[in-house]
Design an enzyme around this catalytic site. Structure first.
Site, short mmCIF file in Angstrom:
data_model
loop_
_atom_site.label_atom_id
_atom_site.label_comp_id
_atom_site.label_asym_id
_atom_site.label_seq_id
_atom_site.Cartn_x
_atom_site.Cartn_y
_atom_site.Cartn_z
N ARG A 106 0.85 -1.20 0.00
CA ARG A 106 0.00 0.00 0.00
C ARG A 106 0.88 1.24 0.00
NH1 ARG A 106 -4.76 0.27 4.25
NH2 ARG A 106 -3.07 0.63 5.72
N THR A 110 -1.53 7.46 -0.57
CA THR A 110 -2.79 7.30 -1.35
C THR A 110 -3.58 6.06 -0.93
OG1 THR A 110 -1.72 5.94 -3.01
CG2 THR A 110 -1.66 8.32 -3.37
N ASP A 202 -0.04 -3.56 11.96
CA ASP A 202 0.40 -3.93 10.61
C ASP A 202 0.75 -5.42 10.62
OD1 ASP A 202 2.06 -2.42 7.99
OD2 ASP A 202 2.39 -4.53 8.48
N ASP A 205 4.35 -6.44 9.58
CA ASP A 205 5.34 -6.07 10.61
C ASP A 205 5.25 -7.00 11.81
OD1 ASP A 205 6.38 -4.01 9.14
OD2 ASP A 205 5.18 -2.45 10.11
C1 PRP Z 1 -1.30 -4.93 4.28
C2 PRP Z 1 -2.11 -6.22 4.30
C3 PRP Z 1 -2.91 -6.12 3.05
C4 PRP Z 1 -3.17 -4.65 2.94
C5 PRP Z 1 -4.58 -4.40 3.34
O1 PRP Z 1 -0.24 -5.04 3.43
O2 PRP Z 1 -1.32 -7.38 4.36
O3 PRP Z 1 -2.23 -6.60 1.89
O4 PRP Z 1 -2.27 -3.99 3.84
O5 PRP Z 1 -4.92 -3.07 3.19
P1 PRP Z 1 -5.97 -2.56 2.10
O6 PRP Z 1 -7.17 -3.41 2.24
O7 PRP Z 1 -6.20 -1.13 2.54
O8 PRP Z 1 -5.34 -2.63 0.76
P2 PRP Z 1 0.88 -3.89 3.26
O9 PRP Z 1 0.53 -2.97 2.16
O10 PRP Z 1 1.14 -3.25 4.60
O11 PRP Z 1 2.13 -4.70 2.75
P3 PRP Z 1 3.04 -5.78 3.50
O12 PRP Z 1 2.19 -7.03 3.65
O13 PRP Z 1 4.16 -5.99 2.56
O14 PRP Z 1 3.45 -5.21 4.83
N1 URA Z 2 -2.89 -3.50 6.72
C1 URA Z 2 -2.53 -3.97 7.94
O1 URA Z 2 -1.58 -4.76 8.04
N2 URA Z 2 -3.21 -3.58 9.01
C2 URA Z 2 -4.26 -2.74 8.93
O2 URA Z 2 -4.87 -2.43 9.97
C3 URA Z 2 -4.62 -2.25 7.67
C4 URA Z 2 -3.93 -2.65 6.58
#
Ligand code: PRP
Ligand code: URA
Length: 211
Positions: A106, A110, A202, A205
């Site tokens: 993400r 945005t 997150d 993380d």
């Molecule tokens: C997190 C999660 C989803 C996304 C959800 O990933 O694992 O993929 O956010 O959010 P959304 O519904 O608003 O799109 P992130 O973008 O943090 O990436 P990561 O898994 O690499 O940490």
């Molecule tokens: N992605 C995450 O990992 N946690 C949230 O709460 C939203 C998006």
């Protein structure tokens, strides 16, 4: 509250384990272990209606027509990174499944999903596809992943997550009404940064200890 196209898998074991995952004091190892355990229970529900056929086998006592899964092996699609936390548990239950990977992150300003990787089995369009991501927040990532899979010809799709925001559930169902959603809990809302509240933080993380 009921959401159209959504199955909330609120088994007591899932609720108990999810409470431990939400706790900010839970370790990285504990978080990963619990996610894998919950993924077994989510997999059970998301595959409840898989088609069966019968084969003839011989038990130590007699011959019988016994049920067996029919059709092509299904495909799990973890959205990187956090979707990997659901994958291993799914493969514990469906070990012969194929796996496609989609890398999305993400954009923090945005909240749009940016794709950085995609690799799928050649014949994915002939198989049931189950997309995996623990978090459904704005739904931008889920929608981007499903858009991508549909461009590859997949039209038999399901989406499995752990936690969902009401906003994300409604948006995903509106854009892809054919995709059934399975989740363990629906939280209150998204905050101004697009995080699920109360949520668990997150997911990537917390799984990998990157913060
Ligand atoms: C997190 C999660 C989803 C996304 C959800 O990933 O694992 O993929 O956010 O959010 P959304 O519904 O608003 O799109 P992130 O973008 O943090 O990436 P990561 O898994 O690499 O940490
Ligand atoms: N992605 C995450 O990992 N946690 C949230 O709460 C939203 C998006």
């Amino acid at each position: 509250m009921q959401y159209e196209g959504v199955t909330v898998v609120d088994h007591p074991l899932i609720q108990h384990k999810l409470t431990i995952m939400r706790n900010k004091e839970t370790s990285t190892k504990g978080f990963r272990t619990l996610l894998r355990e919950i993924s077994h229970l989510l997999c059970y529900e998301a595959t409840r209606d898989l088609e069966l056929t019968t084969i003839e086998i011989e038990t130590p006592l007699t011959k019988m027509e016994a049920p067996t899964l029919s059709g092509k092996k299904l495909v799990f699609v973890p959205i990187l990174r956090a979707g990997m936390g659901l994958l291993e548990g799914m493969l514990d239950l469906v070990p012969s499944a194929r796996v496609a990977h989609i890398g999305l992150y993400r954009d923090h300003t945005t909240l749009e999903a940016i794709e950085y990787y995609f690799k799928a089995p050649e014949d994915i369009q002939e198989r049931l596809v189950i997309v995996l991501d623990p978090m459904l927040a704005t739904a931008n990532s889920a929608i981007a992943a499903i858009d991508r899979l549909k461009r590859r010809g997949s039209f038999n799709l399901r989406f499995v997550c752990l936690l969902a925001a009401p906003e994300g559930l409604q948006k995903l169902h509106k854009v892809h009404p054919d995709v059934r959603i399975y989740c363990a809990a629906v939280d209150q809302k998204l905050n101004e940064k697009g995080y699920i509240v109360p949520g668990l933080g997150d997911a990537g993380d917390r799984m990998y200890g990157t913060k």
